[in-house]
Design an enzyme around this catalytic site. Structure first.
Site, short mmCIF file in Angstrom:
data_model
loop_
_atom_site.label_atom_id
_atom_site.label_comp_id
_atom_site.label_asym_id
_atom_site.label_seq_id
_atom_site.Cartn_x
_atom_site.Cartn_y
_atom_site.Cartn_z
N THR A 184 -11.11 4.97 4.02
CA THR A 184 -9.92 5.60 4.59
C THR A 184 -10.31 6.96 5.16
O THR A 184 -11.39 7.49 4.87
CB THR A 184 -8.84 5.80 3.52
OG1 THR A 184 -9.31 6.80 2.60
CG2 THR A 184 -8.51 4.52 2.78
N ARG A 185 -9.41 7.54 5.94
CA ARG A 185 -9.67 8.87 6.50
C ARG A 185 -9.93 9.89 5.40
O ARG A 185 -10.83 10.70 5.46
CB ARG A 185 -8.44 9.33 7.31
CG ARG A 185 -8.58 9.21 8.80
CD ARG A 185 -7.22 9.24 9.43
NE ARG A 185 -6.50 10.48 9.18
CZ ARG A 185 -6.48 11.51 10.03
NH1 ARG A 185 -7.12 11.45 11.17
NH2 ARG A 185 -5.78 12.58 9.75
N ASP A 206 -10.80 10.93 -5.70
CA ASP A 206 -12.03 11.72 -5.78
C ASP A 206 -11.83 12.90 -6.73
O ASP A 206 -12.66 13.80 -6.76
CB ASP A 206 -12.40 12.25 -4.38
CG ASP A 206 -11.27 13.07 -3.78
OD1 ASP A 206 -10.10 12.73 -4.01
OD2 ASP A 206 -11.56 14.07 -3.08
N LYS A 244 -3.18 21.84 -9.17
CA LYS A 244 -2.76 22.84 -10.16
C LYS A 244 -2.07 22.17 -11.35
O LYS A 244 -1.23 21.28 -11.15
CB LYS A 244 -1.78 23.83 -9.51
CG LYS A 244 -2.43 24.72 -8.48
CD LYS A 244 -1.45 25.72 -7.93
CE LYS A 244 -2.12 26.53 -6.85
NZ LYS A 244 -1.20 27.11 -5.91
N ASP A 265 -2.07 12.07 -3.25
CA ASP A 265 -2.14 13.54 -3.18
C ASP A 265 -2.59 14.08 -4.54
O ASP A 265 -2.01 13.74 -5.57
CB ASP A 265 -0.76 14.11 -2.83
CG ASP A 265 -0.40 13.84 -1.37
OD1 ASP A 265 -1.31 13.73 -0.53
OD2 ASP A 265 0.80 13.71 -1.09
N GLU A 281 0.86 -1.19 0.00
CA GLU A 281 0.00 0.00 0.00
C GLU A 281 0.89 1.23 0.00
O GLU A 281 1.70 1.44 0.91
CB GLU A 281 -0.95 0.01 1.20
CG GLU A 281 -1.89 1.21 1.12
CD GLU A 281 -3.13 1.11 1.99
OE1 GLU A 281 -3.58 -0.01 2.30
OE2 GLU A 281 -3.65 2.18 2.34
N GLU A 326 -10.97 9.35 2.37
CA GLU A 326 -12.25 9.12 1.68
C GLU A 326 -13.41 9.65 2.51
O GLU A 326 -14.34 10.27 1.97
CB GLU A 326 -12.45 7.62 1.41
CG GLU A 326 -13.79 7.36 0.72
CD GLU A 326 -13.98 5.92 0.31
OE1 GLU A 326 -13.79 5.62 -0.87
OE2 GLU A 326 -14.31 5.10 1.17
N ASP A 337 9.52 7.43 1.07
CA ASP A 337 9.01 7.55 -0.29
C ASP A 337 8.94 6.18 -0.98
O ASP A 337 9.88 5.39 -0.88
CB ASP A 337 9.98 8.48 -1.05
CG ASP A 337 9.41 8.94 -2.37
OD1 ASP A 337 9.09 8.08 -3.21
OD2 ASP A 337 9.31 10.16 -2.56
#
Ligand SMILES: C[S@@+](CC[C@H](N)C(=O)[O-])C[C@H]1O[C@@H](n2cnc3c(N)ncnc32)[C@H](O)[C@@H]1O
Length: 240
Positions: A214-215, A180, A148, A144, A70, A217, A122
């Site tokens: 998830t948090r 999303d 932009k 993330d 994950e 979501e 990472d």
């Protein structure tokens, strides 16, 4: 990745704080290592492996069990759920956000699961030390968004991340992505197949019977944003 100021001093959980950039300070690293060793969770070694020599995944779990990854587990809700539901699988969780690592350690402790290994950094560093085709599944849940246009190249779904991910996934491995952000869906549907995957499904309701929210979501739903769930299959390495 989030950034911000680091609280000074060892103050229990607060010490994890938020860090700028990707490099952990030695004291932060020590604190995480201590917690991991208390829980007997080996770190996936990158920092102490300067040559980036490939690690043997069998050494992580002591056997040849299937391995899932994950990327960016956040607070670890989904990762810990999958570990509980699939005790025969080894789950590698990767997250550079230290508050998230701290939250996940708490959840791992409370759930009493022993089939998680963590890389507090990472994902690209992790890919560097994993051998070809060693993973059977990967999750990228609410990466993330970088909304932009000039920041789109920082998104995870770029060749820079997807090519090494494709290398470490076995042919036939499943890659699940949730987001999303409609423009992130567009970029995912363009870039992931280019990296050697076939798109199996794109759904507005989770097609995964083992899904756990998830948090991120939960926040997106509260704010009225629509999740998209995408399922890809790693094509055979020859066909990529
Ligand atoms: C929007 S959050 C979502 C977290 C979690 N998956 C969820 O759904 O609640 C994205 C997460 O990806 C992590 N992340 C960003 N770049 C990463 C990278 N290169 N490797 C691993 N994780 C990364 C961030 O630190 C952040 O916690």
């Amino acid at each position: 990745m989030k950034s911000g100021s680091l609280r000074s001093g060892v103050q229990g959980r607060n010490f994890y704080g938020r860090v700028k950039g990707k490099t952990l300070k030695p004291a932060q690293q020590r604190y995480i290592d201590e917690d991991l060793s208390k829980l007997q969770i080996p770190r996936v070694t990158v920092g102490s492996n300067p040559e980036r020599a490939p690690i043997d995944p069998k050494d992580l779990f002591g056997d040849g069990r299937p391995l899932w990854l994950e990327v960016g587990f956040g607070g670890g809700e989904h990762m810990v759920h999958q570990a509980q539901a699939n005790p025969g699988v080894g789950i590698i969780g990767c997250e550079p956000f230290l508050n998230g690592v701290a939250m996940a350690l708490g959840k791992i402790r409370r759930a009493g699961v022993g089939n998680i290994r963590l890389h507090a950094g990472d994902a690209r560093d992790l890919f560097d030390v994993l051998p070809d085709a060693c993973l059977d599944r990967a999750f990228l849940l609410y990466p993330d968004p970088w909304p932009k246009a000039r920041h789109h190249r920082r998104r995870f779904v770029t060749p820079e991340h997807l090519r090494p991910l494709a290398r470490v996934l076995a042919p036939g491995a499943v890659f699940r992505v949730a987001t999303d952000i409609p423009d992130y869906v567009r970029q995912t549907l363009e870039e992931v197949p280019e990296a050697g995957f076939e798109c199996l499904d794109h759904d507005l309701h989770s097609p995964w019977s083992d899904w756990h929210t998830t948090r991120y979501e939960a926040k997106a739903l509260r704010e009225g944003r629509q999740p998209h769930y995408l399922t890809f299959l790693r094509k055979s390495h020859d066909a990529a």
